[in-house]
Design a protein around this motif. Structure first.
Motif, PDB file in Angstrom:
ATOM      1  N   GLU A 148       0.817  -1.212   0.000  1.00 24.82           N
ATOM      2  CA  GLU A 148       0.000   0.000   0.000  1.00 24.82           C
ATOM      3  C   GLU A 148       0.856   1.270   0.000  1.00 24.82           C
ATOM      4  O   GLU A 148       0.325   2.354  -0.234  1.00 24.82           O
ATOM      5  CB  GLU A 148      -0.947   0.006   1.199  1.00 24.82           C
ATOM      6  CG  GLU A 148      -2.063  -1.018   1.099  1.00 24.82           C
ATOM      7  CD  GLU A 148      -3.089  -0.874   2.197  1.00 24.82           C
ATOM      8  OE1 GLU A 148      -2.835  -0.083   3.143  1.00 24.82           O
ATOM      9  OE2 GLU A 148      -4.134  -1.528   2.119  1.00 24.82           O
ATOM     10  N   ASN A 149       2.138   1.157   0.264  1.00 24.48           N
ATOM     11  CA  ASN A 149       2.988   2.342   0.345  1.00 24.48           C
ATOM     12  C   ASN A 149       4.039   2.409  -0.758  1.00 24.48           C
ATOM     13  O   ASN A 149       5.071   3.054  -0.610  1.00 24.48           O
ATOM     14  CB  ASN A 149       3.648   2.426   1.723  1.00 24.48           C
ATOM     15  CG  ASN A 149       2.657   2.850   2.792  1.00 24.48           C
ATOM     16  OD1 ASN A 149       2.342   4.025   2.937  1.00 24.48           O
ATOM     17  ND2 ASN A 149       2.131   1.881   3.530  1.00 24.48           N
ATOM     18  N   GLY A 150       3.751   1.727  -1.855  1.00 22.78           N
ATOM     19  CA  GLY A 150       4.539   1.933  -3.058  1.00 22.78           C
ATOM     20  C   GLY A 150       5.838   1.161  -3.171  1.00 22.78           C
ATOM     21  O   GLY A 150       6.665   1.475  -4.034  1.00 22.78           O
ATOM     22  N   PHE A 151       6.062   0.140  -2.341  1.00 20.08           N
ATOM     23  CA  PHE A 151       7.282  -0.655  -2.473  1.00 20.08           C
ATOM     24  C   PHE A 151       7.200  -1.596  -3.676  1.00 20.08           C
ATOM     25  O   PHE A 151       8.210  -2.092  -4.144  1.00 20.08           O
ATOM     26  CB  PHE A 151       7.526  -1.478  -1.205  1.00 20.08           C
ATOM     27  CG  PHE A 151       8.052  -0.660  -0.051  1.00 20.08           C
ATOM     28  CD1 PHE A 151       9.416  -0.458   0.124  1.00 20.08           C
ATOM     29  CD2 PHE A 151       7.182  -0.090   0.858  1.00 20.08           C
ATOM     30  CE1 PHE A 151       9.903   0.300   1.174  1.00 20.08           C
ATOM     31  CE2 PHE A 151       7.657   0.671   1.921  1.00 20.08           C
ATOM     32  CZ  PHE A 151       9.017   0.866   2.078  1.00 20.08           C
ATOM     33  N   GLY A 152       5.989  -1.868  -4.133  1.00 20.36           N
ATOM     34  CA  GLY A 152       5.819  -2.760  -5.275  1.00 20.36           C
ATOM     35  C   GLY A 152       4.976  -3.970  -4.911  1.00 20.36           C
ATOM     36  O   GLY A 152       4.446  -4.077  -3.803  1.00 20.36           O
ATOM     37  N   ARG A 153       4.853  -4.874  -5.850  1.00 13.67           N
ATOM     38  CA  ARG A 153       4.092  -6.102  -5.602  1.00 13.67           C
ATOM     39  C   ARG A 153       4.960  -7.098  -4.838  1.00 13.67           C
ATOM     40  O   ARG A 153       6.145  -7.218  -5.100  1.00 13.67           O
ATOM     41  CB  ARG A 153       3.625  -6.721  -6.916  1.00 13.67           C
ATOM     42  CG  ARG A 153       2.561  -5.897  -7.629  1.00 13.67           C
ATOM     43  CD  ARG A 153       2.136  -6.548  -8.929  1.00 13.67           C
ATOM     44  NE  ARG A 153       1.083  -5.779  -9.587  1.00 13.67           N
ATOM     45  CZ  ARG A 153       0.565  -6.088 -10.761  1.00 13.67           C
ATOM     46  NH1 ARG A 153       1.031  -7.142 -11.418  1.00 13.67           N
ATOM     47  NH2 ARG A 153      -0.389  -5.359 -11.294  1.00 13.67           N
ATOM     48  N   LEU A 154       4.323  -7.811  -3.953  1.00 14.55           N
ATOM     49  CA  LEU A 154       5.048  -8.809  -3.164  1.00 14.55           C
ATOM     50  C   LEU A 154       5.407 -10.014  -4.024  1.00 14.55           C
ATOM     51  O   LEU A 154       4.549 -10.634  -4.628  1.00 14.55           O
ATOM     52  CB  LEU A 154       4.195  -9.265  -1.984  1.00 14.55           C
ATOM     53  CG  LEU A 154       4.204  -8.355  -0.760  1.00 14.55           C
ATOM     54  CD1 LEU A 154       3.046  -8.716   0.156  1.00 14.55           C
ATOM     55  CD2 LEU A 154       5.511  -8.472  -0.005  1.00 14.55           C
ATOM     56  N   SER A 155       6.673 -10.327  -4.063  1.00 19.52           N
ATOM     57  CA  SER A 155       7.126 -11.540  -4.737  1.00 19.52           C
ATOM     58  C   SER A 155       7.299 -12.620  -3.671  1.00 19.52           C
ATOM     59  O   SER A 155       7.362 -12.314  -2.478  1.00 19.52           O
ATOM     60  CB  SER A 155       8.469 -11.287  -5.430  1.00 19.52           C
ATOM     61  OG  SER A 155       9.484 -11.035  -4.457  1.00 19.52           O
ATOM     62  N   PRO A 156       7.384 -13.876  -4.078  1.00 17.64           N
ATOM     63  CA  PRO A 156       7.630 -14.930  -3.090  1.00 17.64           C
ATOM     64  C   PRO A 156       8.898 -14.679  -2.277  1.00 17.64           C
ATOM     65  O   PRO A 156       8.940 -14.938  -1.076  1.00 17.64           O
ATOM     66  CB  PRO A 156       7.763 -16.193  -3.957  1.00 17.64           C
ATOM     67  CG  PRO A 156       6.913 -15.904  -5.149  1.00 17.64           C
ATOM     68  CD  PRO A 156       7.105 -14.437  -5.417  1.00 17.64           C
ATOM     69  N   PHE A 157       9.940 -14.152  -2.927  1.00 16.51           N
ATOM     70  CA  PHE A 157      11.197 -13.886  -2.221  1.00 16.51           C
ATOM     71  C   PHE A 157      11.008 -12.832  -1.138  1.00 16.51           C
ATOM     72  O   PHE A 157      11.475 -12.996  -0.005  1.00 16.51           O
ATOM     73  CB  PHE A 157      12.257 -13.411  -3.217  1.00 16.51           C
ATOM     74  CG  PHE A 157      13.542 -12.977  -2.557  1.00 16.51           C
ATOM     75  CD1 PHE A 157      14.458 -13.908  -2.100  1.00 16.51           C
ATOM     76  CD2 PHE A 157      13.819 -11.626  -2.372  1.00 16.51           C
ATOM     77  CE1 PHE A 157      15.637 -13.509  -1.466  1.00 16.51           C
ATOM     78  CE2 PHE A 157      14.990 -11.213  -1.750  1.00 16.51           C
ATOM     79  CZ  PHE A 157      15.895 -12.158  -1.305  1.00 16.51           C
ATOM     80  N   ILE A 158      10.311 -11.734  -1.463  1.00 18.03           N
ATOM     81  CA  ILE A 158      10.081 -10.673  -0.483  1.00 18.03           C
ATOM     82  C   ILE A 158       9.215 -11.196   0.663  1.00 18.03           C
ATOM     83  O   ILE A 158       9.467 -10.902   1.833  1.00 18.03           O
ATOM     84  CB  ILE A 158       9.408  -9.447  -1.132  1.00 18.03           C
ATOM     85  CG1 ILE A 158      10.307  -8.870  -2.234  1.00 18.03           C
ATOM     86  CG2 ILE A 158       9.104  -8.386  -0.094  1.00 18.03           C
ATOM     87  CD1 ILE A 158      11.628  -8.337  -1.748  1.00 18.03           C
ATOM     88  N   SER A 159       8.190 -11.965   0.323  1.00 19.57           N
ATOM     89  CA  SER A 159       7.313 -12.533   1.353  1.00 19.57           C
ATOM     90  C   SER A 159       8.105 -13.404   2.326  1.00 19.57           C
ATOM     91  O   SER A 159       7.926 -13.334   3.546  1.00 19.57           O
ATOM     92  CB  SER A 159       6.199 -13.363   0.711  1.00 19.57           C
ATOM     93  OG  SER A 159       5.369 -12.555  -0.088  1.00 19.57           O
ATOM     94  N   GLU A 160       8.986 -14.226   1.785  1.00 21.15           N
ATOM     95  CA  GLU A 160       9.806 -15.090   2.626  1.00 21.15           C
ATOM     96  C   GLU A 160      10.753 -14.252   3.486  1.00 21.15           C
ATOM     97  O   GLU A 160      10.987 -14.564   4.664  1.00 21.15           O
ATOM     98  CB  GLU A 160      10.617 -16.064   1.752  1.00 21.15           C
ATOM     99  CG  GLU A 160       9.796 -17.203   1.173  1.00 21.15           C
ATOM    100  CD  GLU A 160       9.439 -18.259   2.212  1.00 21.15           C
ATOM    101  OE1 GLU A 160       9.847 -18.136   3.368  1.00 21.15           O
ATOM    102  OE2 GLU A 160       8.739 -19.217   1.855  1.00 21.15           O
TER     103      GLU A 160
END
Length: 256
Positions: A148-160
């Motif tokens: 919601e604050n513009g970092f981008g879409r969550l990828s599996p790597f970021i989620s992990e």
């Protein structure tokens, strides 16, 4: 299908219907395949492909897939004979529109009126930035804050990566600390997970465990920097005064 609404609804549902970190990564991997296929009612994909996209071992995939089905995030049909299974992802975004609107968007009119009613309120660039950082309710998750604050879409790597910090015993308030790191990153006009990770590593190295300790440490740093700049300015003015005095003496007739 609205990809952003689907992601938002997914993290809303995690609050009451949680998944393991591997389950979250697998869901994101399947979502990416579904999107790439053009949002069909069902699609097929090889287990090896999902394993690569989610970063897990193939042998673990089947248990994770079962977890996702049991919790209502998807359905699948095994086809046998070495063929890839057929998947149908649950459209979670349909539930998003039934939630109270205030949960997803702040009441800008009310916020503006509240600010205007404060007689001592003073505008500043930092305050404006902080007010523009979206944090619509106290129960917001780091995943939702990220998107919601513009970092981008969550990828599996970021989620992990986020989950790794949430599971790390370093912080006693992991969710709040991760969000605080993202706020600091935003105030520096940086929207990358790498920068947020460096902030978290710095706090971890300093032994800071709670949001309160982190804010106190940052306040001490701000005061120290303010004192440094004030001293530097004073020295600069003193040197300028000395140079000015020297110039005056050079034009004075001492009668030698």
């Amino acid at each position: 299908m609205n990809y952003e609404q689907q992601i938002q609804a997914f993290y809303n549902q995690l609050e009451t219907n949680p998944l393991t970190p591997s389950g979250i990564a697998t869901w994101h991997a399947l979502m990416q395949v579904w999107q790439k296929a053009g949002w069909p009612k069902s699609f097929t994909v090889a287990v090896s492909v999902i394993a690569v996209k989610s970063g897990m071992k193939v042998r673990h995939f089947y248990n994770i897939r079962k977890e996702l089905e049991e919790k209502g995030y998807l359905t699948f049909t095994s086809r046998g004979s070495g063929q890839a299974a057929q998947y149908a992802m649950t459209d979670l975004s349909t539930n998003l529109h039934h939630q109270p609107r205030a949960l997803y968007a702040p009441d800008r009119t009310q916020a503006s009126a509240s600010t205007a009613s404060q007689p001592n309120a003073q505008p500043s660039s930092l305050l404006i930035k902080e007010n523009n950082i979206k944090e619509n309710n106290k129960d917001i998750t780091p995943f939702r804050f990220y998107e919601e604050n513009g970092f981008g879409r969550l990828s599996p790597f970021i989620s992990e990566s986020i989950n790794a910090w949430l599971d790390d015993p370093t912080f006693t308030e992991p969710s709040g600390v991760v969000i605080e790191a993202m706020k600091v990153s935003l105030l520096q006009n940086v929207r990358t997970w790498g920068y947020v990770s460096k902030i978290l590593q710095d706090w971890s190295g300093k032994g800071l465990q709670t949001v309160g300790e982190i804010r106190a440490e940052r306040e001490k740093w701000k005061q120290k920097m303010a004192a440094y700049h004030a001293e530097k300015k004073e020295v600069s003015q003193h040197e300028k005064s000395m140079h000015s005095s020297a110039a005056d003496y050079s034009s004075y007739d001492f009668g030698f």
